[in-house]
Design a protein around this motif. Sequence first.
Motif, PDB file in Angstrom:
ATOM      1  N   ALA A  25       0.825  -1.208   0.000  1.00 14.12           N
ATOM      2  CA  ALA A  25       0.000   0.000   0.000  1.00 14.12           C
ATOM      3  C   ALA A  25       0.861   1.261   0.000  1.00 14.12           C
ATOM      4  CB  ALA A  25      -0.920  -0.005   1.218  1.00 14.12           C
ATOM      5  N   ALA A  26       1.932   1.265   0.783  1.00  8.06           N
ATOM      6  CA  ALA A  26       2.800   2.444   0.849  1.00  8.06           C
ATOM      7  C   ALA A  26       3.413   2.759  -0.507  1.00  8.06           C
ATOM      8  CB  ALA A  26       3.893   2.237   1.902  1.00  8.06           C
ATOM      9  N   LYS A  27       3.804   1.720  -1.229  1.00 11.37           N
ATOM     10  CA  LYS A  27       4.390   1.940  -2.556  1.00 11.37           C
ATOM     11  C   LYS A  27       3.343   2.455  -3.540  1.00 11.37           C
ATOM     12  CE  LYS A  27       6.203  -2.169  -2.831  1.00 11.37           C
ATOM     13  NZ  LYS A  27       6.915  -3.338  -3.412  1.00 11.37           N
ATOM     14  N   ARG A  28       2.160   1.902  -3.502  1.00 12.68           N
ATOM     15  CA  ARG A  28       1.122   2.335  -4.434  1.00 12.68           C
ATOM     16  C   ARG A  28       0.629   3.751  -4.115  1.00 12.68           C
ATOM     17  NH1 ARG A  28      -0.690  -1.575  -7.947  1.00 12.68           N
ATOM     18  NH2 ARG A  28      -2.495  -0.268  -8.453  1.00 12.68           N
ATOM     19  N   LEU A  29       0.590   4.081  -2.831  1.00  9.54           N
ATOM     20  CA  LEU A  29       0.156   5.421  -2.424  1.00  9.54           C
ATOM     21  C   LEU A  29       1.295   6.429  -2.454  1.00  9.54           C
ATOM     22  CD1 LEU A  29      -2.085   4.412   0.619  1.00  9.54           C
ATOM     23  CD2 LEU A  29      -2.879   5.226  -1.614  1.00  9.54           C
ATOM     24  N   ASN A  30       2.534   5.916  -2.589  1.00  3.40           N
ATOM     25  CA  ASN A  30       3.728   6.761  -2.607  1.00  3.40           C
ATOM     26  C   ASN A  30       3.846   7.585  -1.326  1.00  3.40           C
ATOM     27  OD1 ASN A  30       6.113   7.776  -3.712  1.00  3.40           O
ATOM     28  ND2 ASN A  30       5.087   9.520  -4.661  1.00  3.40           N
ATOM     29  N   VAL A  31       3.709   6.886  -0.192  1.00  2.72           N
ATOM     30  CA  VAL A  31       3.831   7.537   1.108  1.00  2.72           C
ATOM     31  C   VAL A  31       4.785   6.718   1.978  1.00  2.72           C
ATOM     32  CG1 VAL A  31       1.524   8.564   1.011  1.00  2.72           C
ATOM     33  CG2 VAL A  31       1.837   6.302   2.075  1.00  2.72           C
ATOM     34  N   VAL A  97      10.054  -0.179   0.078  1.00  7.18           N
ATOM     35  CA  VAL A  97       9.554   1.032   0.736  1.00  7.18           C
ATOM     36  C   VAL A  97      10.752   1.879   1.150  1.00  7.18           C
ATOM     37  CG1 VAL A  97       8.147   1.975   2.597  1.00  7.18           C
ATOM     38  CG2 VAL A  97       7.542  -0.223   1.572  1.00  7.18           C
ATOM     39  N   ILE A  98      10.779   3.121   0.717  1.00  6.89           N
ATOM     40  CA  ILE A  98      11.958   3.967   0.934  1.00  6.89           C
ATOM     41  C   ILE A  98      12.033   4.485   2.361  1.00  6.89           C
ATOM     42  CG2 ILE A  98      13.096   6.116   0.247  1.00  6.89           C
ATOM     43  CD1 ILE A  98      11.969   5.679  -2.559  1.00  6.89           C
ATOM     44  N   SER A  99      10.905   4.923   2.925  1.00  7.34           N
ATOM     45  CA  SER A  99      10.907   5.531   4.249  1.00  7.34           C
ATOM     46  C   SER A  99      10.066   4.705   5.209  1.00  7.34           C
ATOM     47  CB  SER A  99      10.365   6.966   4.178  1.00  7.34           C
ATOM     48  OG  SER A  99      10.306   7.553   5.460  1.00  7.34           O
ATOM     49  N   VAL A 100      10.715   4.103   6.208  1.00  3.05           N
ATOM     50  CA  VAL A 100      10.030   3.281   7.210  1.00  3.05           C
ATOM     51  C   VAL A 100      10.527   3.679   8.595  1.00  3.05           C
ATOM     52  CG1 VAL A 100       9.453   0.942   7.953  1.00  3.05           C
ATOM     53  CG2 VAL A 100      10.068   1.360   5.551  1.00  3.05           C
ATOM     54  N   ASP A 101       9.593   3.960   9.500  1.00  2.00           N
ATOM     55  CA  ASP A 101      10.005   4.228  10.882  1.00  2.00           C
ATOM     56  C   ASP A 101       9.350   3.230  11.825  1.00  2.00           C
ATOM     57  OD1 ASP A 101       7.507   5.376  12.185  1.00  2.00           O
ATOM     58  OD2 ASP A 101       7.729   6.801  10.544  1.00  2.00           O
ATOM     59  N   LEU A 181     -17.175   4.628  -3.090  1.00  2.00           N
ATOM     60  CA  LEU A 181     -16.821   4.386  -4.486  1.00  2.00           C
ATOM     61  C   LEU A 181     -15.940   5.512  -5.024  1.00  2.00           C
ATOM     62  CD1 LEU A 181     -19.054   3.060  -7.293  1.00  2.00           C
ATOM     63  CD2 LEU A 181     -17.940   5.251  -7.630  1.00  2.00           C
ATOM     64  N   GLU A 182     -16.297   6.739  -4.697  1.00  2.00           N
ATOM     65  CA  GLU A 182     -15.506   7.881  -5.158  1.00  2.00           C
ATOM     66  C   GLU A 182     -14.122   7.898  -4.517  1.00  2.00           C
ATOM     67  OE1 GLU A 182     -18.211  10.983  -4.146  1.00  2.00           O
ATOM     68  OE2 GLU A 182     -19.195  10.981  -6.117  1.00  2.00           O
ATOM     69  N   MET A 183     -14.036   7.457  -3.265  1.00  2.00           N
ATOM     70  CA  MET A 183     -12.726   7.335  -2.609  1.00  2.00           C
ATOM     71  C   MET A 183     -11.854   6.340  -3.352  1.00  2.00           C
ATOM     72  SD  MET A 183     -13.755   7.281   1.444  1.00  2.00           S
ATOM     73  CE  MET A 183     -12.087   6.800   1.925  1.00  2.00           C
ATOM     74  N   LEU A 184     -12.427   5.191  -3.701  1.00  2.00           N
ATOM     75  CA  LEU A 184     -11.671   4.175  -4.425  1.00  2.00           C
ATOM     76  C   LEU A 184     -11.252   4.686  -5.797  1.00  2.00           C
ATOM     77  CD1 LEU A 184     -10.629   1.247  -4.650  1.00  2.00           C
ATOM     78  CD2 LEU A 184     -12.886   0.621  -5.548  1.00  2.00           C
ATOM     79  N   ALA A 185     -12.172   5.373  -6.491  1.00  2.00           N
ATOM     80  CA  ALA A 185     -11.877   5.877  -7.830  1.00  2.00           C
ATOM     81  C   ALA A 185     -10.747   6.898  -7.817  1.00  2.00           C
ATOM     82  CB  ALA A 185     -13.138   6.493  -8.436  1.00  2.00           C
ATOM     83  N   ALA A 186     -10.663   7.693  -6.738  1.00  2.00           N
ATOM     84  CA  ALA A 186      -9.674   8.766  -6.666  1.00  2.00           C
ATOM     85  C   ALA A 186      -8.326   8.301  -6.106  1.00  2.00           C
ATOM     86  CB  ALA A 186     -10.213   9.916  -5.811  1.00  2.00           C
ATOM     87  N   SER A 187      -8.294   7.141  -5.480  1.00  2.00           N
ATOM     88  CA  SER A 187      -7.076   6.700  -4.796  1.00  2.00           C
ATOM     89  C   SER A 187      -6.133   5.957  -5.734  1.00  2.00           C
ATOM     90  CB  SER A 187      -7.439   5.783  -3.631  1.00  2.00           C
ATOM     91  OG  SER A 187      -6.274   5.224  -3.052  1.00  2.00           O
ATOM     92  N   PRO A 188      -4.815   6.152  -5.557  1.00  2.00           N
ATOM     93  CA  PRO A 188      -3.841   5.372  -6.336  1.00  2.00           C
ATOM     94  C   PRO A 188      -3.764   3.909  -5.905  1.00  2.00           C
ATOM     95  CG  PRO A 188      -2.853   7.371  -5.376  1.00  2.00           C
ATOM     96  CD  PRO A 188      -4.168   7.165  -4.709  1.00  2.00           C
ATOM     97  N   LEU A 189      -4.397   3.576  -4.779  1.00  2.00           N
ATOM     98  CA  LEU A 189      -4.240   2.234  -4.213  1.00  2.00           C
ATOM     99  C   LEU A 189      -4.663   1.140  -5.191  1.00  2.00           C
ATOM    100  CD1 LEU A 189      -3.387   0.823  -1.555  1.00  2.00           C
ATOM    101  CD2 LEU A 189      -5.808   0.759  -0.936  1.00  2.00           C
ATOM    102  N   GLY A 190      -5.780   1.360  -5.894  1.00  2.00           N
ATOM    103  CA  GLY A 190      -6.272   0.316  -6.778  1.00  2.00           C
ATOM    104  C   GLY A 190      -6.061   0.573  -8.251  1.00  2.00           C
ATOM    105  N   LYS A 191      -5.318   1.616  -8.585  1.00  2.00           N
ATOM    106  CA  LYS A 191      -5.134   1.974  -9.990  1.00  2.00           C
ATOM    107  C   LYS A 191      -4.540   0.808 -10.790  1.00  2.00           C
ATOM    108  CE  LYS A 191      -6.620   6.223  -9.956  1.00  2.00           C
ATOM    109  NZ  LYS A 191      -7.873   6.576 -10.650  1.00  2.00           N
ATOM    110  N   GLY A 192      -5.135   0.562 -11.948  1.00  2.00           N
ATOM    111  CA  GLY A 192      -4.646  -0.499 -12.813  1.00  2.00           C
ATOM    112  C   GLY A 192      -5.209  -1.869 -12.502  1.00  2.00           C
ATOM    113  N   LEU A 193      -5.974  -2.002 -11.409  1.00  2.00           N
ATOM    114  CA  LEU A 193      -6.549  -3.291 -11.051  1.00  2.00           C
ATOM    115  C   LEU A 193      -8.009  -3.355 -11.502  1.00  2.00           C
ATOM    116  CD1 LEU A 193      -5.205  -3.706  -7.395  1.00  2.00           C
ATOM    117  CD2 LEU A 193      -4.141  -4.449  -9.541  1.00  2.00           C
ATOM    118  N   PRO A 194      -8.442  -4.486 -12.017  1.00  2.00           N
ATOM    119  CA  PRO A 194      -9.860  -4.613 -12.386  1.00  2.00           C
ATOM    120  C   PRO A 194     -10.744  -4.593 -11.144  1.00  2.00           C
ATOM    121  CG  PRO A 194      -8.746  -6.731 -12.565  1.00  2.00           C
ATOM    122  CD  PRO A 194      -7.680  -5.718 -12.301  1.00  2.00           C
ATOM    123  N   VAL A 195     -11.924  -3.979 -11.267  1.00  2.00           N
ATOM    124  CA  VAL A 195     -12.856  -3.863 -10.156  1.00  2.00           C
ATOM    125  C   VAL A 195     -14.153  -4.585 -10.495  1.00  2.00           C
ATOM    126  CG1 VAL A 195     -14.236  -2.289  -8.751  1.00  2.00           C
ATOM    127  CG2 VAL A 195     -11.903  -1.660  -9.385  1.00  2.00           C
TER     128      VAL A 195
END
Length: 284
Positions: A25-31, A97-101, A181-195
């Motif tokens: 999730a961190a990689k997909r969200l870039n956080v 993951v680049i940044s982990v604390d 649904l709008e949260m999922l559509a706007a989030s990078p978390l599921g981008k590129g995955l079939p829904v």
Amino acid sequence: MSRKVLACIDASPYAEAVCDYAAWAAKRLNVAMSVIHVLDKAAKAVTTDLSGSIGLGSQEALLAQLAELDEKHGKLALESGRIMLDAAKARAEAAGVISVDERLRHGELVETLAELEEETRLLVLGKRGFSSADAHGHIGLHVERVIRTLHKPILLTQQIYTEPKSIMLAYDGSATALKGLEMLAASPLGKGLPVHLVMAGANTAATEAQMASAATILRNAGFDTAVAIVGGEPETVLHQYQQQHNIDLLVMGAYGHSRIRQFIVGSTTTAMISRAKCSLLILR
């Protein structure tokens, strides 16, 4: 404030999967990612005080031994927590993951997670913890309280990590479901995955229109979207659909008034989460 994916781990068999899902999730969200272990004082081993049952001459020595034993328990718990956190951080970094604390906290789990809510973008938690890891068919002692308390998305994991390749969104056409649904559509978390957009209920002109409108939102956001309306009890047919289509991640809302969302938190939450054969993302 830059929000992070928070991975909550303990000594249960779920810890590695929690770490792996959080890294994904961190990689997909870039956080950034945080791994946290909470030393719950209420769960600390308690040594029975028998001092009132023995002679006065032995009481002082016994109390000293009890205090020493408690101190040893505390030190062992701290050392075990540090080892787990170090291993989780190394695992996340190895996954890219680049940044982990790391965070080692004393206190009550739900209260600690609530204190960290402002800096949390997504909480990743095992479906069961150390104290209930073998209680198959049930959920962890803290899971429902965490869902009720936090107002952040929560990813509940199975014991084995499976990288999500597809998503199933349970949808009922309500305003709250539309928000999810709008949260999922706007989030990078599921981008590129079939829904798979799935509604449990009767197939009518009204429900078909609701699903078509929802599917348009997902498709406009770039999602390859399949639509299904399945008749039957939601807690049964949604699981059946997930297993029949090998869905890796089930997404649902946490609160609401319709039947789908009522069973997510409350008496049916336990049944829903317990019976899930894949990881479950709960949106607030």
